[in-house]
Design a protein around this motif. Structure first.
Motif, short mmCIF file in Angstrom:
data_model
loop_
_atom_site.label_atom_id
_atom_site.label_comp_id
_atom_site.label_asym_id
_atom_site.label_seq_id
_atom_site.Cartn_x
_atom_site.Cartn_y
_atom_site.Cartn_z
N THR A 87 0.77 -1.20 -0.39
CA THR A 87 -0.16 -0.01 0.15
C THR A 87 1.07 1.12 -0.01
O THR A 87 2.02 1.31 0.52
CB THR A 87 -1.00 0.14 1.31
N ALA A 88 0.30 2.32 -0.60
CA ALA A 88 1.07 3.49 -0.06
C ALA A 88 1.50 4.08 1.00
O ALA A 88 2.48 4.84 1.24
CB ALA A 88 0.16 4.80 -1.10
N GLY A 89 0.68 3.73 2.08
CA GLY A 89 0.98 3.90 3.48
C GLY A 89 2.25 3.26 3.89
O GLY A 89 2.78 3.77 4.84
N GLU A 90 3.02 2.29 3.00
CA GLU A 90 3.83 1.50 3.66
C GLU A 90 5.09 2.15 2.78
O GLU A 90 6.18 1.34 2.81
CB GLU A 90 3.81 0.11 3.37
N ILE A 91 4.92 2.95 2.10
CA ILE A 91 6.06 3.64 1.25
C ILE A 91 6.52 5.13 1.65
O ILE A 91 5.66 5.94 2.11
CB ILE A 91 5.78 3.89 -0.42
N ALA A 214 8.64 -10.92 0.92
CA ALA A 214 8.27 -11.87 1.70
C ALA A 214 8.87 -11.89 3.24
O ALA A 214 8.10 -12.20 4.13
CB ALA A 214 8.81 -13.50 0.93
N LEU A 215 10.20 -11.34 3.29
CA LEU A 215 10.52 -11.25 4.63
C LEU A 215 9.66 -10.12 5.28
O LEU A 215 9.17 -10.38 6.48
CB LEU A 215 12.06 -11.21 4.76
N TYR A 216 9.63 -9.06 4.53
CA TYR A 216 8.89 -7.99 5.19
C TYR A 216 7.60 -8.34 5.68
O TYR A 216 7.00 -7.69 6.65
CB TYR A 216 8.92 -6.77 4.12
N ARG A 217 6.80 -9.22 4.76
CA ARG A 217 5.46 -9.42 5.16
C ARG A 217 5.25 -10.48 6.40
O ARG A 217 4.41 -10.21 7.09
CB ARG A 217 4.50 -10.15 3.97
N ARG A 218 6.55 -11.06 6.59
CA ARG A 218 6.37 -11.89 7.77
C ARG A 218 6.93 -11.33 9.06
O ARG A 218 6.51 -11.60 10.32
CB ARG A 218 7.14 -13.23 7.36
N TYR A 219 8.04 -10.47 8.71
CA TYR A 219 8.56 -9.94 9.99
C TYR A 219 8.38 -8.42 10.01
O TYR A 219 9.06 -7.52 9.17
CB TYR A 219 10.22 -10.13 9.96
N PRO A 220 7.53 -7.99 10.98
CA PRO A 220 7.22 -6.36 10.69
C PRO A 220 8.44 -5.44 11.19
O PRO A 220 8.28 -4.42 10.88
CB PRO A 220 5.98 -6.17 11.89
#
Length: 365
Positions: A87-91, A214-220
């Motif tokens: 999402t744009a909020g994650e950029i 994939a790592l980002y989605r698993r590890y916040p």
């Protein structure tokens, strides 16, 4: 007050810089070309001209340069988000990935907090850390010129706020495998932000490094750092970005200089993403040249670690390094020397690369 009544100001009253600033080493950029016969291989720039779509976007936007850019970079952030499936909020965007990294360190580190990184790696790391009043914790590379993740995990303390993982590593070109980073993430506290700096990710062969998304989605506690300065050819416009949780991304917006990314840079970055196939073709050509140079150098007896960046790294002691630098200077080839460690050579056009090969064929490791 007349001139004869002026009071002399004692020298001790003059403004002085912070001690952290006076003690900082200056960042040393790659030397610039001084003529048409010079091969400028000291900076890891794209040797290609900007993508035509980016040039056209800049030309179109030039007529509005009297106006401030969108400080929130909404259109660019939305385009990056679509490109990556977030999402744009994650950029969060900034003036190059190094600008975003400064926002990260400023946003997370108080005085005395620690930032761990491999060394040798990107030269700006210790400068940005010290400038923020934090403490740099550099750890030596392993024997394969890559990150020693076990040592980095062992170095974590209760003051550690950020860990920087550069993959492929600059200047050695060595990537960090996905499984190794995942094991590392399981070993470090979730309160520590782990920044995966992927400035050269477009040049990396598939599977050589991590699947960072994939790592980002698993590890916040993962933050990904990327740039348009390398493969996209926008080094002169300064635009990079981070992918992070919305809470971290919002903090990066708060620590950013207002209007830091120009309107021209934002439009060029969007156009470059839209021209992804053309960019990929250029990257493929660089990778072929990288493999060709490495194979020929190894045939001449040079020992190289496989590079996944747009550059090659030659480990050299002081004597060999001095010899090489002198030879490159004499031949009109600009490379990047790192005192006590080695020399980095950017992969460029075939003619420039052939000049490098001819020179190194006459020297021995």
């Amino acid at each position: 007050m007349t001139s004869d009544q002026l009071v002399a100001v004692p020298e001790t009253a003059l403004p002085t810089l912070r001690g952290a600033v006076t003690g900082l080493p200056s960042y040393v950029p790659g030397r610039r070309s001084a003529g048409a016969d010079i091969a400028a291989l000291a900076s890891n720039e794209s040797h290609y001209e900007p993508l035509p779509a980016a040039v056209a976007a800049v030309a179109h936007a030039a007529g509005t340069m009297n106006r401030y850019p969108d400080s929130a970079a909404v259109e660019l952030r939305e385009r990056i988000a679509r490109h990556l499936g977030v999402t744009a909020g994650e950029i969060a965007v900034g003036p190059g990935s190094v600008g975003v990294l400064q926002q990260i360190i400023t946003g997370l580190c108080d005085a005395g907090d620690e930032v761990i990184f491999a060394w040798r790696s990107f030269e700006a790391y210790p400068i940005l850390v010290e400038l923020a009043g934090a403490r740099p914790v550099p750890l030596p590379l392993d024997d394969a010129e890559g990150h020693d993740l076990d040592a980095m995990a062992a170095a974590v303390t209760d003051r550690t706020k950020v860990i920087l993982l550069c993959t492929p590593n600059n200047p050695t070109g060595v990537p960090i495998g996905h499984e190794r980073i995942e094991a590392f993430l399981q070993a470090v506290p979730s309160s520590v932000l782990v920044v995966i700096d992927e400035a050269y990710v477009e040049y990396a062969d598939a599977g050589s490094g991590p699947d960072s998304l994939a790592l980002y989605r698993r590890y916040p506690n993962v933050c990904i750092l990327r740039t348009f300065s390398k493969a996209y050819g926008l080094a002169g416009l300064r635009v990079g970005y981070a992918i992070a949780t919305q809470a971290i991304a919002e903090g990066l917006h708060r620590t950013a200089l207002p209007f830091a990314v120009s309107a021209l840079a934002q439009k060029a970055a969007i156009a470059s993403l839209d021209a992804g196939e053309e960019m990929a073709a250029r990257v493929a050509a660089v990778k072929l040249e990288r493999a060709r140079i490495a194979a020929e150098l190894e045939a001449h007896g040079w020992t190289l670690q496989p590079s996944q960046g747009n550059f090659l790294w030659i480990r050299a002691n002081e004597q060999l390094l001095a010899t090489l630098v002198d030879a490159f200077n004499t031949a009109g080839i600009m490379v990047r020397a790192y005192q006590g460690d080695g020399v980095r050579i950017t992969v460029a056009d075939p003619a420039s690369n052939n000049r490098v090969l001819r020179l190194l064929a006459t020297h021995t490791a």
